[in-house]
Design a protein around this motif. Sequence first.
Motif, PDB file in Angstrom:
ATOM      1  N   VAL A 122       7.479   7.477   3.655  1.00 17.70           N
ATOM      2  CA  VAL A 122       6.549   7.820   2.579  1.00 17.70           C
ATOM      3  C   VAL A 122       5.328   6.919   2.658  1.00 17.70           C
ATOM      4  N   LYS A 123       4.158   7.519   2.460  1.00 13.78           N
ATOM      5  CA  LYS A 123       2.928   6.764   2.274  1.00 13.78           C
ATOM      6  C   LYS A 123       2.218   7.324   1.052  1.00 13.78           C
ATOM      7  N   ILE A 124       2.031   6.472   0.029  1.00 15.84           N
ATOM      8  CA  ILE A 124       1.275   6.858  -1.158  1.00 15.84           C
ATOM      9  C   ILE A 124      -0.186   6.504  -0.894  1.00 15.84           C
ATOM     10  N   ALA A 125      -1.056   7.497  -0.971  1.00 12.76           N
ATOM     11  CA  ALA A 125      -2.433   7.325  -0.511  1.00 12.76           C
ATOM     12  C   ALA A 125      -3.167   6.214  -1.242  1.00 12.76           C
ATOM     13  N   ASP A 126      -2.964   6.106  -2.566  1.00 12.99           N
ATOM     14  CA  ASP A 126      -3.698   5.091  -3.329  1.00 12.99           C
ATOM     15  C   ASP A 126      -2.960   3.760  -3.387  1.00 12.99           C
ATOM     16  N   GLY A 127      -1.833   3.668  -2.671  1.00 13.11           N
ATOM     17  CA  GLY A 127      -1.078   2.424  -2.625  1.00 13.11           C
ATOM     18  C   GLY A 127      -0.266   2.132  -3.865  1.00 13.11           C
ATOM     19  N   ALA A 128      -0.157   3.109  -4.776  1.00  9.21           N
ATOM     20  CA  ALA A 128       0.520   2.874  -6.054  1.00  9.21           C
ATOM     21  C   ALA A 128       2.012   2.646  -5.849  1.00  9.21           C
ATOM     22  N   GLU A 168       0.817  -1.217   0.000  1.00  9.88           N
ATOM     23  CA  GLU A 168       0.000   0.000   0.000  1.00  9.88           C
ATOM     24  C   GLU A 168       0.848   1.264   0.000  1.00  9.88           C
ATOM     25  N   GLY A 169       1.981   1.204  -0.736  1.00  6.91           N
ATOM     26  CA  GLY A 169       2.751   2.416  -0.996  1.00  6.91           C
ATOM     27  C   GLY A 169       3.519   2.978   0.173  1.00  6.91           C
ATOM     28  N   VAL A 170       4.082   2.109   1.023  1.00  7.43           N
ATOM     29  CA  VAL A 170       4.844   2.575   2.186  1.00  7.43           C
ATOM     30  C   VAL A 170       6.331   2.327   1.963  1.00  7.43           C
ATOM     31  N   GLN A 171       7.143   3.302   2.335  1.00  7.25           N
ATOM     32  CA  GLN A 171       8.592   3.169   2.261  1.00  7.25           C
ATOM     33  C   GLN A 171       9.214   3.939   3.410  1.00  7.25           C
TER      34      GLN A 171
END
Length: 357
Positions: free
Chosen positions: A277-283, A262-265
């Motif tokens: 980092v968190k990408i909201a749409d999980g991309a 879900e787009g976490v780093q």
Amino acid sequence: MYGSPVAEAPVIREPLHAPVAHLVRGGVMEGIHYGSVVVLGADGTVELQLGDIEAAFYPRSALKPVQAVAMVRAGLPLEGELLSLTAASHSGEERHLAGTRRILELAGVTEDDLGNVPDLPYDPVVRDDWIREGRLPSRIAQNCSGKHAAMLYTCKLNDWPLEGYLDPGHPLQQAIAEIVEDLTGQAIARVTVDGCGAPLFSISLHGLARAAARITTAPAGTPEARVADAMREHAEMASGSGRDVAALMRAVPGLLAKDGFEGVQVAALPDGRAVAVKIADGANRARIPVAAAALARAGVDPAALTEFAGEPLLGGGEPVGSVRPVRALDPLTTPRPAPDRLVQLDSSTSERGPAQP
């Protein structure tokens, strides 16, 4: 507690994400990836924030280094490749399966004792070979099997029951929760179940970055340093051949990095500089370019990060665009305080969850 006093749990609310990357095709902005980013300085101060870094969220597998630290603190004696595998979201390569079997052997248990869900290998090439050979989903092939094997080993060493080792009330999970709160510096907002079946702890993005920094700045020989050293020295064991997170650790000396679904780093340097980092749409396509840009803002030489700019967008088989981090992440942009975008929601939409479900 082991370290500093623990702050209150982050508030559970709809995160106020901001644009973090633009999808540009043929000079036209085709899409926007929203998300949140935090950059910490070596002294722990927030040097850059985009979006909502204090709302409760699920770090997914990006929290595995913290879970590994908790197990080492509880007596897990693994080192090197096997300790790296303990913190892994592995690709299901033969070395990952062999390493997991070795941990199970050391624990005196079998694959049948694993509580993670059966799955096919994560790596597409390995998965295709697996299917071609007529092999079925298995617990050992699932990408969290190294962590689960280490959990069983930790239970055996402490005379904790193997049965129910994934229950949040089990002594193992209580010990892990304590270290999550210690390293993040905040209470857990909510506990649910991760994809592999293990408890998943909700913290803030800021807390995740802080935990990574505390792991990389710990003195040599401590459980934190042992986990960091193992993952950095055996990056492919913590991920897999060709995985971007392993390449990132190889490209930046001393960097500890871990991805999550879900787009976490998250990534941290030995001096305490860290990004999350968190990408909201999980991309997934936005995760690494945004993280690389955040590392450049943290002071990493941009020349070391050029291969992490993201895959090009293709048109007719030819590059016609790219995923570009927003201008605020440009290392040449003059840092300035982020506006206070956070608002307190009313009681019908905001809540603070308990530490246990």
